[in-house]
Design a protein around this motif. Structure first.
Motif: not given
Length: 446
Positions: A152-160, A175-185
């Motif tokens: 993905a790229v800088d400044h991207a928004y793709h959802g919640r 995103k703040k406080g909602f991790g951990p996030f999916a890997s391989d991004i």
């Protein structure tokens, strides 16, 4: 069947201060039962809407320059959408396409195959939201390629959702406080003409991104390159000419699925059916939502038939995906775009609004950039004489517009962009009046 649409006067009129007493009563009720994490831009409660106007519960009528974040592109309560929805609700509200299918889903997929870029064979899967569409596009790309990495790229928004939060660049509030996030991004620089080095071409910006992707990930490990052709929440950033084409060519040469996230920029919003059409770029997969269905929840992944068919039966779907009422709304919305000349109308809005914005900018040193296409336009606000973002002034200008009965939205990684997303059916008079209020706010506050 009697078709009912709201009779909302197409004028701005404030009968009470904003918010009025009824809106304040509802705000108090809301505070007791609605989660605090769900916020709202304006403190007014909508009662009716049509054309370019939203009427609140106190009888105030506000000029709509937001379209529910690019959703009511064909106008609120569009007659074709209303007629289709009323008929469909009377026939079937839901059976689940995965249980007993129905024609509306097929008809929407046929229109998507017709309208999305490219003349290759295409197929679609329908969902409910933009985030669902993006998440499923990633699933499909990974399955089809046998690879895992997503760029993905800088400044991207793709959802919640968890995966789309990982794809989104901005931490607060998404995103703040909602991790951990999916890997391989993995994230690479995009083309941001206002902030890139002077003279950087789209091809040069693309090579910068490609080099980082190849060195940090490896082209043979990448399942998909995902990008908004015009970035939404990131600041309505339109890449320099040649950027998207160079990225698409590199993806094709390396077996990488090129995904265009057209959730905000699609369906006539930019003056073409899709923002990539301006560059003549043909993605492998396109994600759509927002403006597709005139205000009802519907989303889609549309792409090359061989990629879409790679997933095993049962691997895609969802209980409400492609709900018959939402499909009926989409067919009405698309018919309005086709039959009412709304692509041309978006280009006209660009001409009218850009001229007015330039007039405002000539008197406002804090306006650093005016950009966008069609009825997807933005003003980036900076400290005069610099490119330093001025989020405080941006918020103050937006608040003043709200108080004066004009719905405008802000965005941007730095919180310093005012974005304009008027419905395509708005009159020139209302559009110019709303922009006049914006100009007055700049004159007073900047």
């Amino acid at each position: 069947m009697t078709i009912t649409t709201p009779d909302v006067a197409q004028r701005r009129e404030l009968k009470t201060p904003v918010p009025g007493p009824r809106s304040q009563e509802l705000a108090a009720r809301r505070a007791a039962v609605v989660a605090g994490g769900v916020s709202s831009t304006l403190p007014v409660y909508a009662a009716r809407a049509a054309g370019g106007i939203i009427e609140d519960v106190d009888g105030n009528t506000l000029i709509d320059l937001g379209s529910g974040i690019a959703v009511t592109t064909v106008g609120n309560a569009n007659p074709r959408v209303v007629a289709n929805v009323q008929q469909q609700v009377a026939d079937i509200t839901h059976t689940c396409f995965m249980v007993t299918p129905y024609e509306g889903y097929v008809a929407v997929a046929e229109k998507l195959a017709e309208l999305t870029p490219g003349d290759h064979a295409k197929k679609s899967a329908l969902f409910n939201s933009g985030a669902e569409a993006v998440e499923n596009a990633v699933k499909i790309a990974r399955y089809a390629t046998g690879r895992q990495a997503i760029v993905a790229v800088d400044h991207a928004y793709h959802g919640r959702t968890n995966l789309t939060m990982a794809l989104t660049a901005k931490a607060m509030p998404y995103k703040k406080g909602f991790g951990p996030f999916a890997s391989d991004i993995y994230r690479v620089p995009t083309s941001y003409p206002f902030r890139d080095p002077d003279g950087m071409t789209g091809e040069e910006a693309a090579q910068r991104a490609i080099t980082m992707a190849e060195k940090a990930v490896g082209a043979d490990q990448i399942a998909a390159f995902l990008i908004e052709p015009i970035q939404g929440e990131g600041g309505f950033i339109a890449p320099a000419p040649g950027f998207l084409g160079a990225i698409a060519e590199w993806c094709s040469a390396n077996g990488i699925v090129f995904i265009a996230d057209e959730v905000q920029s699609g369906f006539a919003r930019t003056g073409n059916w899709f923002a990539v059409d301006h560059e003549g770029v043909v993605p492998d997969l396109v994600t759509t939502a927002k403006g597709i269905a005139g205000g009802l929840p519907l989303a889609a992944v549309t792409g090359r038939a061989e990629i879409m068919d790679s997933v095993h039966p049962g691997g895609l779907g969802g209980t409400y995906g492609g709900n018959p009422v939402a499909c009926a709304a989409a067919l009405g919305s698309i018919a309005s775009m086709e039959q009412d000349g709304l692509l041309d109308r978006a280009r006209h809005i660009e001409d009218v609004a850009t001229a007015k914005l330039r007039e405002i900018a000539a008197k406002t040193p804090a306006i650093g950039d005016i950009r966008g296409r069609g009825a997807m336009l933005a003003v980036e606000i900076v400290k005069p004489g610099t490119k330093e973002p001025d989020a405080a002034l941006t918020a103050a200008v937006a608040k003043r517009c709200h108080e004066q009965g004009v719905v405008i939205l802000t965005c941007g990684t730095f919180g310093n962009v005012i974005r304009l997303l008027p419905p395509l059916v708005i009159s020139d008079d209302l559009l110019l009046e709303g922009l006049g209020v914006l100009g007055d706010a700049f004159a007073e506050l900047a």
